[in-house]
Design a protein around this motif. Structure first.
Motif, PDB file in Angstrom:
ATOM      1  N   GLN A  81     -18.460  83.322 -19.493  1.00  0.00           N
ATOM      2  CA  GLN A  81     -19.866  82.993 -19.231  1.00  0.00           C
ATOM      3  C   GLN A  81     -20.072  82.590 -17.766  1.00  0.00           C
ATOM      4  OE1 GLN A  81     -22.669  83.493 -21.027  1.00  0.00           O
ATOM      5  NE2 GLN A  81     -23.636  82.897 -19.109  1.00  0.00           N
ATOM      6  N   ALA A  82     -19.097  81.901 -17.187  1.00  0.00           N
ATOM      7  CA  ALA A  82     -19.195  81.536 -15.769  1.00  0.00           C
ATOM      8  C   ALA A  82     -19.238  82.797 -14.902  1.00  0.00           C
ATOM      9  CB  ALA A  82     -18.024  80.642 -15.362  1.00  0.00           C
ATOM     10  N   LEU A  83     -18.436  83.798 -15.263  1.00  0.00           N
ATOM     11  CA  LEU A  83     -18.469  85.059 -14.519  1.00  0.00           C
ATOM     12  C   LEU A  83     -19.795  85.779 -14.740  1.00  0.00           C
ATOM     13  CD1 LEU A  83     -14.822  86.304 -15.096  1.00  0.00           C
ATOM     14  CD2 LEU A  83     -15.781  85.291 -13.034  1.00  0.00           C
ATOM     15  N   GLN A  84     -20.314  85.726 -15.965  1.00  0.00           N
ATOM     16  CA  GLN A  84     -21.618  86.336 -16.238  1.00  0.00           C
ATOM     17  C   GLN A  84     -22.700  85.661 -15.407  1.00  0.00           C
ATOM     18  OE1 GLN A  84     -22.405  89.118 -18.278  1.00  0.00           O
ATOM     19  NE2 GLN A  84     -24.231  88.881 -17.015  1.00  0.00           N
TER      20      GLN A  84
ATOM     21  N   THR B 236     -21.727  93.839 -19.825  1.00  0.00           N
ATOM     22  CA  THR B 236     -20.642  93.364 -18.974  1.00  0.00           C
ATOM     23  C   THR B 236     -19.307  93.560 -19.693  1.00  0.00           C
ATOM     24  OG1 THR B 236     -22.106  91.717 -17.988  1.00  0.00           O
ATOM     25  CG2 THR B 236     -19.732  91.354 -17.743  1.00  0.00           C
ATOM     26  N   THR B 237     -18.327  94.060 -18.956  1.00  0.00           N
ATOM     27  CA  THR B 237     -16.973  94.166 -19.497  1.00  0.00           C
ATOM     28  C   THR B 237     -16.078  93.171 -18.772  1.00  0.00           C
ATOM     29  OG1 THR B 237     -16.433  95.955 -17.963  1.00  0.00           O
ATOM     30  CG2 THR B 237     -17.210  96.598 -20.140  1.00  0.00           C
ATOM     31  N   TYR B 238     -15.208  92.535 -19.539  1.00  0.00           N
ATOM     32  CA  TYR B 238     -14.286  91.538 -19.008  1.00  0.00           C
ATOM     33  C   TYR B 238     -12.874  92.083 -19.126  1.00  0.00           C
ATOM     34  CZ  TYR B 238     -18.371  88.617 -19.627  1.00  0.00           C
ATOM     35  OH  TYR B 238     -19.637  88.114 -19.560  1.00  0.00           O
TER      36      TYR B 238
ATOM     37  N   LEU C   7     -22.681  87.126 -12.020  1.00  0.00           N
ATOM     38  CA  LEU C   7     -23.335  88.446 -12.014  1.00  0.00           C
ATOM     39  C   LEU C   7     -24.848  88.301 -12.071  1.00  0.00           C
ATOM     40  CD1 LEU C   7     -21.013  90.451 -14.438  1.00  0.00           C
ATOM     41  CD2 LEU C   7     -21.000  90.470 -11.940  1.00  0.00           C
ATOM     42  N   ASP C   8     -25.327  87.399 -12.929  1.00  0.00           N
ATOM     43  CA  ASP C   8     -26.770  87.170 -13.047  1.00  0.00           C
ATOM     44  C   ASP C   8     -27.359  86.732 -11.709  1.00  0.00           C
ATOM     45  OD1 ASP C   8     -26.495  87.787 -15.750  1.00  0.00           O
ATOM     46  OD2 ASP C   8     -26.628  85.693 -16.412  1.00  0.00           O
ATOM     47  N   GLU C   9     -26.636  85.874 -10.998  1.00  0.00           N
ATOM     48  CA  GLU C   9     -27.098  85.392  -9.687  1.00  0.00           C
ATOM     49  C   GLU C   9     -27.152  86.543  -8.684  1.00  0.00           C
ATOM     50  OE1 GLU C   9     -28.403  82.804  -6.656  1.00  0.00           O
ATOM     51  OE2 GLU C   9     -28.317  82.473  -8.822  1.00  0.00           O
ATOM     52  N   LYS C  10     -26.231  87.470  -8.769  1.00  0.00           N
ATOM     53  CA  LYS C  10     -26.255  88.621  -7.861  1.00  0.00           C
ATOM     54  C   LYS C  10     -27.452  89.528  -8.149  1.00  0.00           C
ATOM     55  CE  LYS C  10     -21.292  88.738  -6.944  1.00  0.00           C
ATOM     56  NZ  LYS C  10     -20.044  89.516  -6.993  1.00  0.00           N
TER      57      LYS C  10
END
Length: 101
Positions: A80-83, A3-5, A86-89
């Motif tokens: 981490q919240a954004l990750q 993942t890139t932020y 992504l994990d949920e998607k």
């Protein structure tokens, strides 16, 4: 894929007399090659001892201010919240719908 932020500045609020930036509106996006997630927020700043002239500010400088104000732990928490989004998607744990047609 990793993942890139990406931290960006959406807008700045400043005093017109001297250009002091007192509020930063920022975005953070996360992309993993398949999905993306994003967040938007605002943070207030204290007046520094020395001001950088407004027309000499760079996005990199202001992003640095935001991250410094948050601290490393909060920056990691936001990313981490954004990750987690992504994990949920990738592997949904919730769905909507009815079982009939």
């Amino acid at each position: 894929m990793a993942t890139t932020y990406s931290w960006k500045i959406a807008n700045l609020e400043r005093e017109t007399a001297d250009g002091f930036v007192f509020t930063v509106h920022y975005t953070v996006s996360a992309e993993d090659g398949t999905y993306s997630a994003g967040a938007y927020g605002s943070i207030g700043l204290e007046r520094p001892e020395e001001l950088i002239p407004f027309d000499q500010l760079t996005e990199e400088t202001v992003v640095g201010w935001v991250k410094e104000k948050f601290g490393e732990e909060k920056v990691e928490e936001i990313e981490q919240a954004l990750q987690s989004q992504l994990d949920e998607k990738h592997a949904p744990t919730k769905q909507a719908g009815v079982p009939w047609t």
